[in-house]
Structure formats: structure tokens, C-alpha cells
Motif scaffolding. Sequence first.
Motif, PDB file in Angstrom:
ATOM      1  N   ARG A  79       0.856  -1.088   0.024  1.00  0.00           N
ATOM      2  CA  ARG A  79       0.026  -0.054  -0.153  1.00  0.00           C
ATOM      3  C   ARG A  79       0.734   1.149   0.027  1.00  0.00           C
ATOM      4  NH1 ARG A  79      -5.115   0.636   2.855  1.00  0.00           N
ATOM      5  NH2 ARG A  79      -6.358  -1.150   2.051  1.00  0.00           N
ATOM      6  N   ASP A  80       0.462   2.214  -0.876  1.00  0.00           N
ATOM      7  CA  ASP A  80       1.168   3.545  -0.972  1.00  0.00           C
ATOM      8  C   ASP A  80       2.651   3.394  -1.133  1.00  0.00           C
ATOM      9  OD1 ASP A  80      -1.036   5.225  -0.468  1.00  0.00           O
ATOM     10  OD2 ASP A  80      -0.974   4.308   1.574  1.00  0.00           O
ATOM     11  N   THR A  97       6.038   2.913  -3.641  1.00  0.00           N
ATOM     12  CA  THR A  97       6.300   3.510  -4.988  1.00  0.00           C
ATOM     13  C   THR A  97       7.477   2.740  -5.709  1.00  0.00           C
ATOM     14  OG1 THR A  97       8.080   5.126  -4.359  1.00  0.00           O
ATOM     15  CG2 THR A  97       5.790   5.697  -4.461  1.00  0.00           C
ATOM     16  N   TYR A 155      -2.932  -1.220  -2.951  1.00  0.00           N
ATOM     17  CA  TYR A 155      -3.691   0.104  -3.044  1.00  0.00           C
ATOM     18  C   TYR A 155      -2.865   1.140  -3.138  1.00  0.00           C
ATOM     19  CZ  TYR A 155      -7.121   3.436  -1.206  1.00  0.00           C
ATOM     20  OH  TYR A 155      -8.029   4.434  -0.993  1.00  0.00           O
ATOM     21  N   ARG A 156      -3.299   2.174  -3.941  1.00  0.00           N
ATOM     22  CA  ARG A 156      -2.833   3.259  -4.198  1.00  0.00           C
ATOM     23  C   ARG A 156      -1.064   3.434  -4.443  1.00  0.00           C
ATOM     24  NH1 ARG A 156      -5.536   8.162  -0.671  1.00  0.00           N
ATOM     25  NH2 ARG A 156      -7.350   8.485  -2.354  1.00  0.00           N
ATOM     26  N   LYS A 189       2.441   3.038  -6.607  1.00  0.00           N
ATOM     27  CA  LYS A 189       2.735   3.737  -7.868  1.00  0.00           C
ATOM     28  C   LYS A 189       3.756   2.978  -8.534  1.00  0.00           C
ATOM     29  CE  LYS A 189       1.331   8.429  -5.914  1.00  0.00           C
ATOM     30  NZ  LYS A 189       0.764   7.567  -4.985  1.00  0.00           N
ATOM     31  N   GLU A 246      -7.002   2.205  -7.341  1.00  0.00           N
ATOM     32  CA  GLU A 246      -6.390   3.457  -7.266  1.00  0.00           C
ATOM     33  C   GLU A 246      -4.935   3.333  -7.591  1.00  0.00           C
ATOM     34  OE1 GLU A 246      -7.808   6.237  -4.410  1.00  0.00           O
ATOM     35  OE2 GLU A 246      -9.778   5.606  -4.430  1.00  0.00           O
ATOM     36  N   ALA A 247      -4.357   2.304  -7.864  1.00  0.00           N
ATOM     37  CA  ALA A 247      -2.789   2.243  -8.081  1.00  0.00           C
ATOM     38  C   ALA A 247      -2.480   2.998  -9.547  1.00  0.00           C
ATOM     39  CB  ALA A 247      -2.200   0.812  -8.493  1.00  0.00           C
ATOM     40  N   ASP A 248      -1.441   3.439  -9.672  1.00  0.00           N
ATOM     41  CA  ASP A 248      -0.985   4.210 -10.904  1.00  0.00           C
ATOM     42  C   ASP A 248       0.167   3.570 -11.815  1.00  0.00           C
ATOM     43  OD1 ASP A 248      -0.115   5.984 -12.730  1.00  0.00           O
ATOM     44  OD2 ASP A 248      -0.347   7.620 -11.507  1.00  0.00           O
ATOM     45  N   ASN A 251     -10.325   2.310 -10.640  1.00  0.00           N
ATOM     46  CA  ASN A 251      -9.881   3.517 -10.381  1.00  0.00           C
ATOM     47  C   ASN A 251      -8.454   3.372 -10.535  1.00  0.00           C
ATOM     48  OD1 ASN A 251     -12.624   4.760 -10.195  1.00  0.00           O
ATOM     49  ND2 ASN A 251     -12.463   4.234  -7.994  1.00  0.00           N
TER      50      ASN A 251
END
Length: 165
Positions: free
Chosen positions: A56-57, A59, A76-77, A79, A97-99, A117
Motif C-alpha cells: 500500500r502506498d 512507489t 492500494y494506491r 505507484k 487506485e494504483a498508478d 480506479n
Amino acid sequence: MKRTISAVLAAALLVVSTSSAIADCTDPASPDVNWRRCYLDGRDLRNVNLQGAMLRDATFLRAKLSGADLTGVDAYRAKFFSADLTGAKLDDARLIEADLTRAVLTDASLAGADLRNARFIDANLRNADFTGARVQGTHFRNADLTGATWVDGRTCAESSIGQCN
């Protein structure tokens, strides 16, 4: 009064010490590793087993994750800007919401993944497998989906850019 405060503080410390471990970003790649909020930019993680990892979160800017097993990860989220996930296994992963902007996911498997998303802007998704994945609100702007297996099992046509044709 002091005894009561001391007892409360001792109980709070006990709860904190027995709760789940805090992320240690220097831990080696392994199943169930906790890399929450870690910066793993540029890391060479080719062919590693990260099944069930907590990401999670985190990068992964330009990280090399080709052939990695990310089955069931919680990203989740997270990058993954410009990351190489060629042939990676992301089955049942939680990528809400991952990029994954400009990521390379050629031949990757995302079967059953939760991609709500998420962003795959300008991503290379050639021959990726999305069978049974949740894609509500997912952004595929300029993503190359040529030959990908879509959520319903059909194969995307040649020149499927931004959507499965």
C-alpha cells in the motif's frame, strides 16, 4: 491516580507491541513482506516472489519487476510509474487506485485483480490477461491492449488503444 495512568500506558504499549509489524523497507523481497509506504524506485526485483505482500502506498518508479509473482498483493494506491512488469503475475491483486502510468505489462496476468480506479495511462498491456478483473473506473487512456484477454475472456483486436476492441 498515578497507578491508573501507569496501567493505561502499560496496556497501550502492550497493544502497540503486539500489533502487526511496522514496515521495514530494507527487508528483502519475500512472500508477505510489509513494504507499506516504502520507496522502491529503480529496484531490480525481477522474478521475485512477493505473494501476499503489503505494498500500500509504495512507489516502484522505473523498478524492474519482470517475471515477479505479485499474486494477492495489496497495492492500494501504489505507484508503478514506468515500471517493467513484463510477464508478472498479479492475479487476485488489490490494485485499487494504483498508478501504472507508462508501465510495461506485456504478457502479464491480472486475472481476478481488483483494478477499480487504477490508471494505465500510456501503458503497454499487449497480451495481458484481465480475465475476471474488476475494471470499474479504470483509466486506459492511450494504453495498448492489443491481444489482451479482456475481463469477459474475449481477445482484444490489433490496434486496441485505450479500450478493448
